[in-house]
Design an enzyme around this catalytic site. Structure first.
Site, PDB file in Angstrom:
ATOM      1  N   GLU A  48      33.349  52.952  37.857  1.00 42.50           N
ATOM      2  CA  GLU A  48      34.740  52.508  37.771  1.00 42.50           C
ATOM      3  C   GLU A  48      34.984  51.435  38.822  1.00 42.50           C
ATOM      4  O   GLU A  48      34.689  51.624  40.001  1.00 42.50           O
ATOM      5  CB  GLU A  48      35.677  53.702  38.005  1.00 42.50           C
ATOM      6  CG  GLU A  48      37.144  53.363  38.171  1.00 42.50           C
ATOM      7  CD  GLU A  48      37.733  52.632  36.977  1.00 42.50           C
ATOM      8  OE1 GLU A  48      38.255  51.507  37.183  1.00 42.50           O
ATOM      9  OE2 GLU A  48      37.660  53.158  35.849  1.00 42.50           O
ATOM     10  N   GLU A 271      57.100  57.484  23.378  1.00 43.49           N
ATOM     11  CA  GLU A 271      57.656  57.676  22.044  1.00 43.49           C
ATOM     12  C   GLU A 271      58.178  59.087  21.806  1.00 43.49           C
ATOM     13  O   GLU A 271      58.995  59.325  20.929  1.00 43.49           O
ATOM     14  CB  GLU A 271      56.566  57.357  21.009  1.00 43.49           C
ATOM     15  CG  GLU A 271      57.081  56.674  19.781  1.00 43.49           C
ATOM     16  CD  GLU A 271      56.101  55.629  19.273  1.00 43.49           C
ATOM     17  OE1 GLU A 271      55.941  55.569  18.054  1.00 43.49           O
ATOM     18  OE2 GLU A 271      55.527  54.890  20.075  1.00 43.49           O
ATOM     19  N   ARG A 295      56.001  50.626  15.838  1.00 43.19           N
ATOM     20  CA  ARG A 295      56.343  49.912  17.063  1.00 43.19           C
ATOM     21  C   ARG A 295      56.649  48.447  16.781  1.00 43.19           C
ATOM     22  O   ARG A 295      57.550  47.857  17.372  1.00 43.19           O
ATOM     23  CB  ARG A 295      55.185  50.031  18.061  1.00 43.19           C
ATOM     24  CG  ARG A 295      55.040  51.422  18.619  1.00 43.19           C
ATOM     25  CD  ARG A 295      53.830  51.587  19.481  1.00 43.19           C
ATOM     26  NE  ARG A 295      53.858  52.891  20.133  1.00 43.19           N
ATOM     27  CZ  ARG A 295      52.911  53.327  20.948  1.00 43.19           C
ATOM     28  NH1 ARG A 295      51.862  52.564  21.210  1.00 43.19           N
ATOM     29  NH2 ARG A 295      53.007  54.515  21.500  1.00 43.19           N
ATOM     30  N   GLY A 441      50.181  57.851  19.897  1.00 44.43           N
ATOM     31  CA  GLY A 441      49.397  59.081  19.808  1.00 44.43           C
ATOM     32  C   GLY A 441      47.994  58.866  19.297  1.00 44.43           C
ATOM     33  O   GLY A 441      47.137  59.750  19.404  1.00 44.43           O
TER      34      GLY A 441
END
Length: 464
Positions: A48, A271, A295, A441
């Site tokens: 990372e 959302e 969206r 989602g």
């Protein structure tokens, strides 16, 4: 009170010069891919570049979509892969890669099960825009999905002693005889270090925080705020193309409709707030859109308002179903009113107009018939339990649907359609799954479904 879990990254002195698999990126996709590969007997490492683990996954709030799950049945929701496919295909303007979408929707329930097998239980449901069924899974605590998932995955990673390094930037994919054979990295000392590997998984996320790259593909979006963490700069795309990978859908950049931007930082308002029953009103106090349309469509509707911004209106009942609101309120993003009229006054809105809007909406909920805008989801509760709340929102760059071209096996493809041996990609760095609009989602679901697939396919590649 349980002690808060804190993951300690592996000491840089322990970085080895060879692993079976190098996973670049520590968001949901990278952590899942590393865990799956580890469980299949491989020796992976996670690299990372940022000091903090989790990437953009940390910022996800609503949940993880899946169809045909036991959780849905326990909640009396009868769903199918086909309906999930159809909603996502329609939501993506029918530009989604059908092979990837078929794999995604048909493996979503298995991904929920895989998480549960690891003690990561998503047993509550909500709904997001563009979905016709409740299939957005989240923990029963209703905690924001992203931070919950990253924390729980890191617990697994730590227990299994999978090495995870921070502040290590991959600068190049090493290619020998048309095969990826490892990576070149810069560590905190800025030294070039060679790490050999039999395979590499790119899980570096998108480029939503890279204004230059956004401008290259979508000049019209230059200057927009972004919900992305600062590390979302498209590094994986650059690494892959330098090694010969093809790209797809790079101009498909999602603008999220509900982002609070009145402070120094842009805060995505998930959302789930609308999914649990909130409505959107303009500065005039009137609704103007089906709040749970895609969206793309909700963003377009907001941009057509004179102010190019709107307000989410909700009550205590809706607030109790979305724990993220506690955070939004804690940092001062939520306006309060003991009554709708009080709230209207706080928002400099005509009280009679807002009260009328809420009354009409409550009648629509009671009759389950929104004659004004045709909304048919997120109508389980009305807006009647005071006190009442509002959050000012406007659209901001949220997600990049385009990226590295892959197939459903997460193998990276070259321009001629052949695979780039030893290189795999999954999550937001890969394009094709979402078409021209990602459904809320679906990104968390993508991290688990295709993170697992990457781990499995690396194992198959190395075994063969």
């Amino acid at each position: 009170m349980a002690e808060k879990f804190q993951f300690v990254p592996t000491d840089l002195a322990e970085l080895q010069d060879r692993y079976d698999l190098v996973v670049i990126g520590s968001g949901g996709t990278g952590l899942v891919a590393a865990m799956q590969a580890h469980e299949l007997g491989l020796k992976p490492v996670v690299l990372e570049k940022m000091p903090k683990l989790g990437g953009n996954t940390n910022r996800a709030s609503s949940g993880m979509n899946a169809a045909e799950t036991n959780v849905q049945l326990h909640n009396h929701v009868v769903d199918s892969y086909e309906e999930f496919y159809a909603d996502t295909f329609k939501g993506g303007g029918q530009l989604n890669n059908p092979e990837m979408l078929r794999y995604f929707t048909s493996h979503s329930a298995l991904a929920i099960d895989w998480l549960a097998d690891h003690g990561i239980v998503l047993d509550d449901l909500t709904v997001t825009g563009g979905m016709q069924k409740k299939r957005t899974h989240r923990p029963s605590s209703m905690a924001p999905i992203g931070g919950f998932l990253v924390t729980e995955l890191l617990k697994q990673i730590q227990a299994e002693k999978v090495p995870v390094f921070t502040n290590v930037t991959v600068t190049k994919l090493n290619v020998t005889n048309d095969k990826v054979t490892g990576v070149t990295v810069k560590d905190e000392q800025a030294d070039d270090v060679q790490i050999a590997a039999d395979a590499v998984v790119l899980a570096t996320g998108g480029f939503g925080a890279n204004q230059k790259l956004i401008g290259k593909y979508r000049e019209d979006l230059v200057g927009y705020n972004t919900t992305n963490q600062s590390g979302a700069t498209g590094d994986g795309i650059e690494l892959a193309t330098a090694a010969g990978a093809a790209l797809v859908d790079m101009d498909q950049i999602q603008v999220h409709p509900t982002v609070q931007q009145d402070t120094d930082h842009a805060f995505l308002i998930g959302e789930a707030v609308r999914g649990e029953g909130a409505i959107l009103v303009g500065a005039d106090g009137k609704r103007f859109v089906n709040e749970l349309d895609t969206r793309k469509n909700v963003t377009n509707a907001i941009n057509q308002l004179p102010e190019k911004s709107a307000y989410l209106i909700f009550d205590t009942g809706i607030r109790s179903r979305v724990k993220a609101v506690e955070f939004y309120d804690h940092i001062g993003l939520v306006k309060h009113g003991d009554s709708i009229a009080d709230l209207a006054q706080t928002l400099n809105m005509d009280a009679d107009t807002l009260s009328s809007t809420v009354t009409t909406w409550n009648q629509a909920v009671a009759g389950q018939n929104d004659t004004d805008f045709g909304r048919n989801m997120g109508m389980d509760r009305d807006i009647s339990a005071g006190p009442f709340f509002a959050i000012h929102i406007a659209p901001a760059i949220h997600y990049t649907m385009g990226g590295i071209k892959i197939n459903a096996q997460t193998q990276v493809l070259k321009e001629d359609g052949t695979t780039l041996s030893g290189l795999f990609a999954a999550g937001e760095v890969a394009g094709g799954l979402h078409g021209n609009n990602r459904i809320g989602g679906n990104s968390i679901a993508e991290t688990v479904v295709f993170g697992r697939q990457a781990g499995e396919q690396v194992y198959t590649y190395l075994k063969d």
